[in-house]
Design a protein around this motif. Structure first.
Motif, PDB file in Angstrom:
ATOM      1  N   CYS A 131     -26.073  -8.566  49.853  1.00 39.98           N
ATOM      2  CA  CYS A 131     -24.629  -8.436  49.695  1.00 39.98           C
ATOM      3  C   CYS A 131     -23.918  -9.767  49.901  1.00 39.98           C
ATOM      4  O   CYS A 131     -23.003 -10.116  49.151  1.00 39.98           O
ATOM      5  CB  CYS A 131     -24.095  -7.391  50.674  1.00 39.98           C
ATOM      6  SG  CYS A 131     -24.585  -5.687  50.288  1.00 39.98           S
ATOM      7  N   GLU A 151     -21.733 -12.158  47.203  1.00 35.57           N
ATOM      8  CA  GLU A 151     -20.359 -12.601  47.413  1.00 35.57           C
ATOM      9  C   GLU A 151     -20.233 -14.115  47.312  1.00 35.57           C
ATOM     10  O   GLU A 151     -19.319 -14.641  46.678  1.00 35.57           O
ATOM     11  CB  GLU A 151     -19.844 -12.114  48.773  1.00 35.57           C
ATOM     12  CG  GLU A 151     -18.406 -12.525  49.039  1.00 35.57           C
ATOM     13  CD  GLU A 151     -17.815 -11.847  50.258  1.00 35.57           C
ATOM     14  OE1 GLU A 151     -16.705 -12.251  50.673  1.00 35.57           O
ATOM     15  OE2 GLU A 151     -18.445 -10.922  50.805  1.00 35.57           O
ATOM     16  N   ASN A 175     -18.164 -16.585  44.898  1.00 37.60           N
ATOM     17  CA  ASN A 175     -17.225 -17.530  45.501  1.00 37.60           C
ATOM     18  C   ASN A 175     -17.416 -18.941  44.959  1.00 37.60           C
ATOM     19  O   ASN A 175     -16.452 -19.645  44.641  1.00 37.60           O
ATOM     20  CB  ASN A 175     -17.393 -17.549  47.022  1.00 37.60           C
ATOM     21  CG  ASN A 175     -16.759 -16.350  47.702  1.00 37.60           C
ATOM     22  OD1 ASN A 175     -15.932 -15.659  47.113  1.00 37.60           O
ATOM     23  ND2 ASN A 175     -17.147 -16.093  48.933  1.00 37.60           N
ATOM     24  N   LEU A 223     -10.904  -8.265  46.342  1.00 37.28           N
ATOM     25  CA  LEU A 223     -11.403  -8.055  47.701  1.00 37.28           C
ATOM     26  C   LEU A 223     -10.351  -7.391  48.574  1.00 37.28           C
ATOM     27  O   LEU A 223     -10.636  -6.445  49.322  1.00 37.28           O
ATOM     28  CB  LEU A 223     -11.809  -9.395  48.324  1.00 37.28           C
ATOM     29  CG  LEU A 223     -13.072 -10.090  47.810  1.00 37.28           C
ATOM     30  CD1 LEU A 223     -13.221 -11.453  48.485  1.00 37.28           C
ATOM     31  CD2 LEU A 223     -14.305  -9.243  48.100  1.00 37.28           C
ATOM     32  N   THR A 240     -19.195  -3.009  41.606  1.00 33.81           N
ATOM     33  CA  THR A 240     -19.466  -4.426  41.389  1.00 33.81           C
ATOM     34  C   THR A 240     -20.238  -4.635  40.091  1.00 33.81           C
ATOM     35  O   THR A 240     -19.972  -5.586  39.346  1.00 33.81           O
ATOM     36  CB  THR A 240     -20.279  -5.006  42.557  1.00 33.81           C
ATOM     37  OG1 THR A 240     -19.565  -4.787  43.779  1.00 33.81           O
ATOM     38  CG2 THR A 240     -20.503  -6.505  42.380  1.00 33.81           C
ATOM     39  N   GLY A 270     -14.491  -8.079  42.624  1.00 29.32           N
ATOM     40  CA  GLY A 270     -14.028  -8.279  43.994  1.00 29.32           C
ATOM     41  C   GLY A 270     -13.767  -6.974  44.714  1.00 29.32           C
ATOM     42  O   GLY A 270     -14.057  -6.840  45.910  1.00 29.32           O
ATOM     43  N   VAL A 307     -17.219  -5.827  45.708  1.00 28.55           N
ATOM     44  CA  VAL A 307     -17.790  -6.703  46.743  1.00 28.55           C
ATOM     45  C   VAL A 307     -17.048  -6.560  48.064  1.00 28.55           C
ATOM     46  O   VAL A 307     -17.611  -6.783  49.140  1.00 28.55           O
ATOM     47  CB  VAL A 307     -17.753  -8.173  46.255  1.00 28.55           C
ATOM     48  CG1 VAL A 307     -18.092  -9.140  47.371  1.00 28.55           C
ATOM     49  CG2 VAL A 307     -18.736  -8.360  45.091  1.00 28.55           C
ATOM     50  N   SER A 308     -15.779  -6.141  48.010  1.00 29.85           N
ATOM     51  CA  SER A 308     -14.948  -6.053  49.206  1.00 29.85           C
ATOM     52  C   SER A 308     -15.592  -5.249  50.323  1.00 29.85           C
ATOM     53  O   SER A 308     -15.412  -5.546  51.505  1.00 29.85           O
ATOM     54  CB  SER A 308     -13.590  -5.429  48.853  1.00 29.85           C
ATOM     55  OG  SER A 308     -13.745  -4.072  48.462  1.00 29.85           O
ATOM     56  N   HIS A 345     -18.960  -4.659  50.579  1.00 22.41           N
ATOM     57  CA  HIS A 345     -20.364  -4.986  50.815  1.00 22.41           C
ATOM     58  C   HIS A 345     -20.599  -5.503  52.231  1.00 22.41           C
ATOM     59  O   HIS A 345     -21.427  -4.968  52.973  1.00 22.41           O
ATOM     60  CB  HIS A 345     -20.841  -6.052  49.817  1.00 22.41           C
ATOM     61  CG  HIS A 345     -20.911  -5.566  48.409  1.00 22.41           C
ATOM     62  ND1 HIS A 345     -21.394  -6.344  47.371  1.00 22.41           N
ATOM     63  CD2 HIS A 345     -20.560  -4.384  47.836  1.00 22.41           C
ATOM     64  CE1 HIS A 345     -21.343  -5.662  46.244  1.00 22.41           C
ATOM     65  NE2 HIS A 345     -20.829  -4.475  46.502  1.00 22.41           N
TER      66      HIS A 345
END
Length: 409
Positions: free
Chosen positions: A242, A246, A250, A279, A306, A330, A333-334, A336
């Motif tokens: 995870c 991310e 990024n 996110l 995702t 996002g 992923v927020s 994860h």
């Protein structure tokens, strides 16, 4: 039964400390493509900045139990923020590759101390509502950090240069220390404690011996050794996947936007703003869902979201669709990191020494992922192109799903 989340002053302090951390993370992430161009290095070499963040995180993760025993969790969070700012200032003041690598490494390592110590305190302080508190903390952090990529892009297009935008992090740290530096979790007797119910000094006999000797007081046969079982390490592997996902977004999403849409590196830095917006949206919504839905089920749903966002982003050749895919990615992923981390802490059990050890090991998994994920994607991008390299994302998602299903059986 639905857990209840109570937001007291110490909770808000930890939320805002994470917000300061987010300005460093998203600021340095947005700056990397421009730093790479400025230094004239390949994507593989630029990816070493993520590797240095990982090395810093692994190093401080190994030292974290000792540090908490020596100074307590309150001092550890502030020490981490101070060291993180020192790393940011190195990047601001230096332009040579060794200096910026050292800056990323120092910021990553010291930032990890503040991050994982704060998350551990939140988990202990809120009990059953811990996963929701961790998710909401990341939502608040993302809300604060969302402006960092925008400021980097704006400054890069001005006479100030992109480095000026990174000064937001030390400025916010100073303001937070002045406003809430004396706040912490009050104990029953009115003194301050470190978040696990112990004095902030961390010197109570039970916790000190538990963390130091690796035993659980009161158990048979002279103590239960703090061995973290296979479910814990499988949960740690899910956390690794995870975090690698991310950080890959990024550090490299802006590069793919540039390659696929033709936007300049300075303008494409705002792609991270779109990702961070997702996110924030996901974490505020996820904080409520985490009070009602089991962490494993919610994490599987977030991984599926995702995947959908990645597909839109990966296939797009226009800025609008690319940004839409990043917002959707996002949002997935927020959840994860907060959910994967809460699964790791839950798998470790609740004893003080075990919690300290689990926090340190979790930081090792996550810190390693911050280096392996972006570096591997950068190396693949040099060899096959950035778009092909981003196929690593669904692979990581698949591995995480397998880990969740196996450990949940």
């Amino acid at each position: 039964m639905t857990a209840r989340l109570t937001r007291d002053r110490p909770t808000w302090l930890l939320y805002l400390q994470l917000g300061v951390f987010a300005t460093y993370l998203y600021g340095l992430s947005a700056a990397l493509p421009m730093l790479r161009i400025e230094q004239g290095v390949s994507q593989t070499v630029a990816g070493l900045h993520g590797t240095m963040m990982a090395i810093g995180g692994v190093t401080t993760g190994l030292a974290l139990p000792w540090l908490i025993r020596r100074i307590g969790r309150r001092a550890a969070t502030w020490t981490g923020l101070a060291g993180m700012n020192a790393g940011v200032l190195l990047v601001v003041l230096g332009d040579a590759l060794p200096v910026t690598l050292l800056g990323y490494g120092l910021a990553g390592g010291m930032g990890a101390i503040s991050l994982y110590t704060g998350m551990s305190v939140l988990s202990d302080h809120h009990g059953p509502a811990g996963p929701s508190a961790i998710s909401e903390a990341n939502a608040v952090g993302g809300t604060i950090g969302i402006g960092a990529p925008f400021f980097v892009s704006l400054a890069a297009q001005s006479a100030l240069g992109w480095r000026a935008a990174l000064l937001v992090t030390p400025l916010m740290t100073v303001l937070l220390a002045l406003a809430l530096g004396r706040v912490w979790i009050p104990a029953q007797n009115g003194s301050e404690r470190d978040g696990s119910g112990q004095d902030d000094s961390g010197r109570e006999d039970a916790e000190r011996e538990d963390a130091k000797a690796g035993t659980t007081p009161g158990s048979g046969d002279g103590g239960d050794r703090l061995r973290l079982g296979w479910r814990f390490h499988l949960a740690g592997a899910v956390l690794f996947c995870c975090v690698a996902l991310e950080f890959s977004f990024n550090l490299w999403a802006a590069k793919l936007v540039t390659d696929r849409t033709g936007l300049s590196a300075a303008v494409a830095a705002t792609a991270l703003t779109a990702f961070t917006a997702g996110l924030v949206i996901g974490r505020f919504g996820g904080a409520r869902l985490a009070l009602r839905v089991p962490a494993s089920s919610l994490l599987l749903g977030a991984l599926a979201l995702t995947s959908a966002g990645w597909l839109v982003f990966w296939t797009s050749t226009t800025p609008v669709l690319s940004y839409a895919g990043l917002v959707l990615s996002g949002a997935g992923v927020s959840l994860h990191f907060p959910l994967a981390l809460s699964r790791v802490l839950t798998a470790a059990g609740g004893r003080p020494g075990r919690a300290a050890k689990a926090t340190a090991v979790a930081s090792l998994y996550a810190s390693a992922a911050t280096g392996v994920g972006p570096f591997l994607l950068g190396a693949l991008a040099d060899a096959f192109g950035t778009q092909q390299a981003f196929l690593m994302v669904p692979v990581m998602i698949g591995l995480a799903v397998c880990g969740i299903l196996v450990s949940s059986r």
